[in-house]
Design a protein around this motif. Structure first.
Motif, PDB file in Angstrom:
ATOM      1  N   UNK A 131       0.808  -1.228   0.000  1.00 59.94           N
ATOM      2  CA  UNK A 131       0.000   0.000   0.000  1.00 59.94           C
ATOM      3  C   UNK A 131       0.836   1.271   0.000  1.00 59.94           C
ATOM      4  N   UNK A 132       2.156   1.155   0.103  1.00 57.24           N
ATOM      5  CA  UNK A 132       3.035   2.330   0.211  1.00 57.24           C
ATOM      6  C   UNK A 132       3.127   3.056  -1.139  1.00 57.24           C
ATOM      7  N   UNK A 133       3.147   4.380  -1.086  1.00 55.41           N
ATOM      8  CA  UNK A 133       3.352   5.207  -2.282  1.00 55.41           C
ATOM      9  C   UNK A 133       4.773   5.761  -2.282  1.00 55.41           C
ATOM     10  N   UNK A 134       5.502   5.493  -3.362  1.00 56.81           N
ATOM     11  CA  UNK A 134       6.843   6.059  -3.535  1.00 56.81           C
ATOM     12  C   UNK A 134       6.666   7.371  -4.295  1.00 56.81           C
ATOM     13  N   UNK A 135       6.810   8.504  -3.601  1.00 61.06           N
ATOM     14  CA  UNK A 135       6.508   9.802  -4.201  1.00 61.06           C
ATOM     15  C   UNK A 135       7.676  10.387  -4.987  1.00 61.06           C
ATOM     16  N   UNK A 136       8.880  10.376  -4.388  1.00 62.49           N
ATOM     17  CA  UNK A 136      10.062  10.943  -5.040  1.00 62.49           C
ATOM     18  C   UNK A 136      11.280  10.102  -4.704  1.00 62.49           C
ATOM     19  N   UNK A 137      12.226  10.070  -5.629  1.00 65.11           N
ATOM     20  CA  UNK A 137      13.482   9.361  -5.379  1.00 65.11           C
ATOM     21  C   UNK A 137      14.590   9.993  -6.203  1.00 65.11           C
ATOM     22  N   UNK A 138      15.782  10.027  -5.637  1.00 67.39           N
ATOM     23  CA  UNK A 138      16.946  10.570  -6.322  1.00 67.39           C
ATOM     24  C   UNK A 138      18.166   9.740  -5.931  1.00 67.39           C
ATOM     25  N   UNK A 139      19.145   9.665  -6.825  1.00 72.15           N
ATOM     26  CA  UNK A 139      20.358   8.879  -6.590  1.00 72.15           C
ATOM     27  C   UNK A 139      21.585   9.772  -6.754  1.00 72.15           C
ATOM     28  N   UNK A 140      22.504   9.677  -5.802  1.00 68.04           N
ATOM     29  CA  UNK A 140      23.808  10.355  -5.895  1.00 68.04           C
ATOM     30  C   UNK A 140      24.908   9.301  -5.729  1.00 68.04           C
ATOM     31  N   UNK A 141      26.042   9.539  -6.331  1.00 66.96           N
ATOM     32  CA  UNK A 141      27.194   8.633  -6.200  1.00 66.96           C
ATOM     33  C   UNK A 141      28.129   9.192  -5.141  1.00 66.96           C
ATOM     34  N   UNK A 142      28.402   8.395  -4.092  1.00 71.01           N
ATOM     35  CA  UNK A 142      29.221   8.857  -2.974  1.00 71.01           C
ATOM     36  C   UNK A 142      30.456   7.968  -2.861  1.00 71.01           C
ATOM     37  N   UNK A 143      31.619   8.557  -3.041  1.00 75.51           N
ATOM     38  CA  UNK A 143      32.873   7.819  -2.933  1.00 75.51           C
ATOM     39  C   UNK A 143      33.540   8.047  -1.586  1.00 75.51           C
ATOM     40  N   UNK A 144      34.779   7.570  -1.489  1.00 71.86           N
ATOM     41  CA  UNK A 144      35.595   7.753  -0.292  1.00 71.86           C
ATOM     42  C   UNK A 144      36.664   8.796  -0.610  1.00 71.86           C
ATOM     43  N   UNK A 145      36.587   9.984  -0.009  1.00 70.41           N
ATOM     44  CA  UNK A 145      37.529  11.056  -0.373  1.00 70.41           C
ATOM     45  C   UNK A 145      38.986  10.716  -0.102  1.00 70.41           C
ATOM     46  N   UNK A 146      39.275   9.855   0.873  1.00 70.30           N
ATOM     47  CA  UNK A 146      40.667   9.511   1.179  1.00 70.30           C
ATOM     48  C   UNK A 146      41.288   8.658   0.077  1.00 70.30           C
ATOM     49  N   UNK A 147      40.451   8.047  -0.781  1.00 74.17           N
ATOM     50  CA  UNK A 147      40.968   7.283  -1.927  1.00 74.17           C
ATOM     51  C   UNK A 147      40.850   8.081  -3.227  1.00 74.17           C
ATOM     52  N   UNK A 148      40.492   9.348  -3.114  1.00 73.65           N
ATOM     53  CA  UNK A 148      40.362  10.191  -4.302  1.00 73.65           C
ATOM     54  C   UNK A 148      39.093   9.928  -5.088  1.00 73.65           C
ATOM     55  N   UNK A 149      38.138   9.215  -4.499  1.00 70.54           N
ATOM     56  CA  UNK A 149      36.869   8.949  -5.189  1.00 70.54           C
ATOM     57  C   UNK A 149      35.974  10.177  -5.115  1.00 70.54           C
ATOM     58  N   UNK A 150      35.141  10.354  -6.120  1.00 71.60           N
ATOM     59  CA  UNK A 150      34.377  11.580  -6.264  1.00 71.60           C
ATOM     60  C   UNK A 150      32.993  11.497  -5.614  1.00 71.60           C
ATOM     61  N   UNK A 151      32.426  12.666  -5.431  1.00 70.61           N
ATOM     62  CA  UNK A 151      31.015  12.813  -5.094  1.00 70.61           C
ATOM     63  C   UNK A 151      30.327  13.309  -6.354  1.00 70.61           C
ATOM     64  N   UNK A 152      29.425  12.501  -6.900  1.00 69.94           N
ATOM     65  CA  UNK A 152      28.725  12.853  -8.135  1.00 69.94           C
ATOM     66  C   UNK A 152      27.253  13.063  -7.818  1.00 69.94           C
ATOM     67  N   UNK A 153      26.799  14.296  -7.963  1.00 70.04           N
ATOM     68  CA  UNK A 153      25.456  14.687  -7.556  1.00 70.04           C
ATOM     69  C   UNK A 153      24.511  14.716  -8.749  1.00 70.04           C
ATOM     70  N   UNK A 154      23.289  14.279  -8.512  1.00 69.23           N
ATOM     71  CA  UNK A 154      22.264  14.285  -9.550  1.00 69.23           C
ATOM     72  C   UNK A 154      21.424  15.545  -9.439  1.00 69.23           C
ATOM     73  N   UNK A 155      21.117  16.137 -10.589  1.00 69.53           N
ATOM     74  CA  UNK A 155      20.307  17.361 -10.607  1.00 69.53           C
ATOM     75  C   UNK A 155      18.820  17.064 -10.678  1.00 69.53           C
ATOM     76  N   UNK A 156      18.473  15.825 -10.966  1.00 69.44           N
ATOM     77  CA  UNK A 156      17.064  15.477 -11.185  1.00 69.44           C
ATOM     78  C   UNK A 156      16.669  14.230 -10.410  1.00 69.44           C
ATOM     79  N   UNK A 157      15.397  14.164 -10.056  1.00 68.54           N
ATOM     80  CA  UNK A 157      14.856  12.963  -9.418  1.00 68.54           C
ATOM     81  C   UNK A 157      14.637  11.884 -10.476  1.00 68.54           C
ATOM     82  N   UNK A 158      14.467  10.632 -10.015  1.00 70.78           N
ATOM     83  CA  UNK A 158      14.202   9.518 -10.927  1.00 70.78           C
ATOM     84  C   UNK A 158      12.804   9.647 -11.528  1.00 70.78           C
ATOM     85  N   UNK A 159      12.659   9.206 -12.772  1.00 71.72           N
ATOM     86  CA  UNK A 159      11.364   9.296 -13.445  1.00 71.72           C
ATOM     87  C   UNK A 159      10.396   8.240 -12.928  1.00 71.72           C
TER      88      UNK A 159
END
Length: 348
Positions: free
Chosen positions: A6-34
């Motif tokens: 019965x749950x309604x999924x209203x909004x969802x968004x995904x971001x990529x989160x790395x580990x900064x100590x390994x030089x991995x990036x933070x990649x941010x999404x500008x839009x929610x999932x369709x």
């Protein structure tokens, strides 16, 4: 969690989160999932919500001011103004990125999801979900090719295994909301960044919490401290395991003094248990009451891991429910093997 259909999924968004100590990036999404596909929407809802135990509750905390807990503040802002969902999700991703500095923290996807009609404590509630997937698995994909079929390998997420999650219910806002937490990776004390550094939550000290933690305390004490300090046999361990679980199953109220006398018996073992309890509480930064109502849901959960089975090589399993005096352990010098002798009156 129940009532997921019965749950309604209203909004969802995904971001990529790395580990900064390994030089991995933070990649941010500008839009929610369709999420126009209802099947995908349903699969995601079950993937996110199914692992949670709604009886095991936490709340956001802060050492000085609750509003300074960032996850709490971002969740409050989303509940009050859903139009700021994308902006606040970016703040959550940036915060998690800054907390992901331990060497064992893996890169992964951060999902921020707004739900409605989540059944909680008998009512439908709004809820904010914060989830992280870290573990990738290899899947085989079969596809048509000309007159036949081909197979390719692809890495993806197993939707039956949620790595980390936090579900914030829109209730008890002034006390830090009511929150459910899942953390199935990095369970070592030094990598509890999800619970302690990022979320900053503590358990609600209700009957479920006290019952669950006391049984967990008993299990650890019997398996480690009791076995090491008193040089007892495996059957002695299992007997105390059985007595502990039987106490919780047969009582409505827990009393520490009564438990110590009926289950632990010996004064020197009782003293060791009390010391172990104090250290257990100090390490986890919470206290277990000496008197509380026993919660049967917590008892049923712990009963699954309270094993009273004596395993002998790969040949025999002996289930011990009581009467340690009816089991005799020995050693046969002729065969060079150990044995157990069991006394009983009837068999069925």
């Amino acid at each position: 969690m129940t009532g997921i259909e019965a749950v309604t999924l209203e909004k969802a968004i995904v971001h990529k989160v790395g580990n900064p100590t390994r030089g991995e990036e933070l990649k941010l999404s500008a839009n929610t999932l369709t999420l126009n596909d209802e099947i995908v929407r349903g699969l995601l809802t079950r993937y996110f919500l199914a692992p949670f135990n709604e009886h095991e509750l936490y709340h956001f905390t802060h050492i000085s001011d609750l509003d300074m807990n960032e996850v709490y503040s971002y969740a409050k802002n989303i509940f009050e103004d859903p139009s700021c969902f994308q902006r606040e999700s970016v703040f959550l991703a940036q915060l998690l990125y800054n907390k992901s500095t331990h060497a064992r923290v893996k890169e992964g996807e951060l999902y921020v999801v707004l739900f409605d009609k989540v059944l909680f404590e008998g009512e439908e509630k709004k809820a904010l979900g914060i989830f992280k997937s870290e573990t990738k698995e290899t899947f085989l994909k079969v596809f048509s090719h000309g007159q036949g079929w081909e197979i390719a390998a692809e890495d993806g997420i197993n939707i039956n295994k949620l790595d980390k999650g936090c579900l914030v219910f829109r209730t008890d806002q002034n006390e830090g909301f009511k929150v459910c937490v899942v953390d199935n990776t990095n369970k070592q004390q030094d990598t509890q960044y999800w619970v302690t550094d990022f979320l900053q939550v503590q358990p609600f000290t209700n009957s479920y919490h006290h019952t669950n933690q006391t049984l967990g305390l008993c299990k650890l004490f019997i398996e480690k401290e009791y076995a090491e300090k008193f040089d007892i046999s495996r059957t002695d361990q299992l007997e105390m395991m059985g007595r502990s679980m039987e106490y919780f199953k047969s009582r409505e109220q827990f009393n520490l003094q009564e438990f110590a006398e009926e289950v632990i018996h010996h004064p020197e073992v009782v003293d060791t248990f009390m010391d172990y309890k104090r250290n257990f509480e100090a390490n986890r930064n919470f206290a277990i009451d000496e008197d509380f109502d026993i919660n049967l849901t917590a008892v049923k959960k712990q009963a699954k891991v309270f094993k009273t089975v004596l395993k002998l090589d790969k040949n025999f399993h002996i289930y011990i429910h009581g009467r340690r005096d009816l089991i005799e352990r020995g050693y046969d010098e002729e065969t060079g093997q150990k044995y157990y002798k069991l006394y009983y009156e009837e068999e069925s």
